[in-house]
Motif scaffolding. Structure first.
Motif, PDB file in Angstrom:
ATOM      1  N   ALA A  57     -47.745  24.250  -5.076  1.00 34.76           N
ATOM      2  CA  ALA A  57     -47.422  22.947  -5.666  1.00 34.76           C
ATOM      3  C   ALA A  57     -46.425  23.101  -6.813  1.00 34.76           C
ATOM      4  O   ALA A  57     -45.475  22.319  -6.940  1.00 34.76           O
ATOM      5  N   MET A  58     -46.628  24.118  -7.638  1.00 36.89           N
ATOM      6  CA  MET A  58     -45.705  24.363  -8.746  1.00 36.89           C
ATOM      7  C   MET A  58     -44.331  24.782  -8.221  1.00 36.89           C
ATOM      8  O   MET A  58     -43.298  24.392  -8.776  1.00 36.89           O
ATOM      9  N   VAL A  60     -42.985  23.867  -5.369  1.00 31.90           N
ATOM     10  CA  VAL A  60     -42.333  22.666  -4.837  1.00 31.90           C
ATOM     11  C   VAL A  60     -41.677  21.869  -5.957  1.00 31.90           C
ATOM     12  O   VAL A  60     -40.533  21.411  -5.833  1.00 31.90           O
ATOM     13  N   GLU A  61     -42.389  21.705  -7.061  1.00 26.07           N
ATOM     14  CA  GLU A  61     -41.827  20.965  -8.193  1.00 26.07           C
ATOM     15  C   GLU A  61     -40.605  21.681  -8.762  1.00 26.07           C
ATOM     16  O   GLU A  61     -39.634  21.040  -9.175  1.00 26.07           O
ATOM     17  N   ALA A  62     -40.653  23.003  -8.780  1.00 30.01           N
ATOM     18  CA  ALA A  62     -39.505  23.775  -9.281  1.00 30.01           C
ATOM     19  C   ALA A  62     -38.301  23.606  -8.360  1.00 30.01           C
ATOM     20  O   ALA A  62     -37.164  23.439  -8.822  1.00 30.01           O
ATOM     21  N   TYR A  63     -38.539  23.639  -7.054  1.00 35.12           N
ATOM     22  CA  TYR A  63     -37.442  23.452  -6.096  1.00 35.12           C
ATOM     23  C   TYR A  63     -36.813  22.070  -6.241  1.00 35.12           C
ATOM     24  O   TYR A  63     -35.595  21.910  -6.136  1.00 35.12           O
ATOM     25  N   LYS A  64     -37.651  21.063  -6.463  1.00 37.51           N
ATOM     26  CA  LYS A  64     -37.154  19.690  -6.548  1.00 37.51           C
ATOM     27  C   LYS A  64     -36.229  19.476  -7.747  1.00 37.51           C
ATOM     28  O   LYS A  64     -35.413  18.546  -7.751  1.00 37.51           O
ATOM     29  N   LYS A  65     -36.350  20.316  -8.756  1.00 43.49           N
ATOM     30  CA  LYS A  65     -35.517  20.179  -9.951  1.00 43.49           C
ATOM     31  C   LYS A  65     -34.135  20.797  -9.775  1.00 43.49           C
ATOM     32  O   LYS A  65     -33.248  20.587 -10.603  1.00 43.49           O
ATOM     33  N   ILE A  77     -39.023  23.983   0.513  1.00 42.56           N
ATOM     34  CA  ILE A  77     -39.998  22.962   0.124  1.00 42.56           C
ATOM     35  C   ILE A  77     -40.971  22.676   1.262  1.00 42.56           C
ATOM     36  O   ILE A  77     -42.191  22.651   1.061  1.00 42.56           O
ATOM     37  N   GLN A  81     -44.961  23.144   1.445  1.00 43.87           N
ATOM     38  CA  GLN A  81     -45.805  21.988   1.750  1.00 43.87           C
ATOM     39  C   GLN A  81     -46.712  22.279   2.941  1.00 43.87           C
ATOM     40  O   GLN A  81     -47.857  21.816   2.985  1.00 43.87           O
ATOM     41  N   ARG A 118     -44.870  13.242   3.726  1.00 42.73           N
ATOM     42  CA  ARG A 118     -43.759  13.667   2.872  1.00 42.73           C
ATOM     43  C   ARG A 118     -42.988  14.814   3.519  1.00 42.73           C
ATOM     44  O   ARG A 118     -41.755  14.869   3.450  1.00 42.73           O
TER      45      ARG A 118
END
Length: 252
Positions: A57-58, A60-65, A77, A81, A118
């Motif tokens: 989960a962390m 994924v959030e890093a990739y999204k940034k 991602i 997921q 998603r």
């Protein structure tokens, strides 16, 4: 000042006026290229940092940034997921077999459905520009979409018990796996990787796993039979590890 000298001075001034903009343009292009190279280096460093994050989960959030959101990032991602989805499915199964946790199955199921939605949305967005994707990326996105649909079919059977809808999703998964096979064959990858979507396809299509339920009714007994069958078909690792099927020949 002689006429000849004046002409020389005029030519010098004219050349200066002509070359000055070219010099400015060249300098500007150099700085743009330099900035682009710096951004690429920075992006690659940040990508490596995100790859090293253990928590999915962390990560994924890093990739999204990261920007720009390259196809390589999208693949990372959906892979993360998928691992999160498998973990949620295990929670769901454990809760279903535990009287104390049975009341939480609804919450786990909702989380899993949201995560899969998603994942499929991201795959669809990436595939919308599929013509520009390299085969090395394209096969992974199709493979991820197919795996997510297999798991979605399982969740759908748990919640909606709509056999026709489940079979439709399973057929879509087969279509995605076929597209993944076509793409991976163009990527020039080692046999171990080329067999990944083939393995997933054979798991789902082998011995008529989809077709064998075509004439089934939607009663509880038939739904349970398909549910048990689907549980054995869900790729444990979403096709992201080598798998060698007995027969890798696939009809296209």
């Amino acid at each position: 000042m002689t006429m000849k000298t004046r002409i020389h001075l005029a030519l010098i001034v004219l050349l200066s006026l002509t070359l000055a903009p070219l010099g400015v343009y060249a300098a500007r292009q150099y700085f743009i290229a330099s900035e682009r190279e710096d951004r690429d280096i920075f992006l690659r460093k940040e990508l490596l940092k995100a790859d090293a994050i253990v928590d999915d989960a962390m990560a994924v959030e890093a990739y999204k940034k990261l920007t720009p959101v390259l196809p390589e990032i999208q693949v990372r991602i959906v892979q993360r997921q998928w691992r999160m989805a498998l973990e949620l499915m295990r929670y769901l199964q454990r809760a279903g077999n535990n009287a104390e946790l049975k009341s939480e199955t609804g919450a786990f199921g909702a989380q899993l459905k949201t995560l899969l939605d998603r994942m499929l949305e991201r795959c669809a967005t990436t595939l919308a520009d599929g013509a520009s994707l390299r085969p090395e990326i394209l096969w992974q996105v199709y493979n991820a979409a197919g795996s997510a649909k297999v798991l979605s079919a399982f969740v759908m059977l748990e919640t909606e018990q709509n056999l026709d809808k489940v079979q439709g999703v399973m057929r879509e998964a087969l279509t995605d796996y076929k597209a993944s096979i076509e793409a991976v064959d163009k990527a020039g990858l080692p046999p171990a990787q080329k067999n990944i979507p083939r393995w997933n396809f054979e798991l789902l299509n082998g011995e008529g796993s989809v077709q064998k339920y075509e004439v089934s009714t939607t009663d509880m007994e038939k739904n349970q039979a398909l549910k048990e069958n689907l549980e054995t078909l869900i790729p444990e690792i979403g096709g992201y590890a080598p798998g060698e099927p007995i027969d890798t020949r696939v009809k296209k």
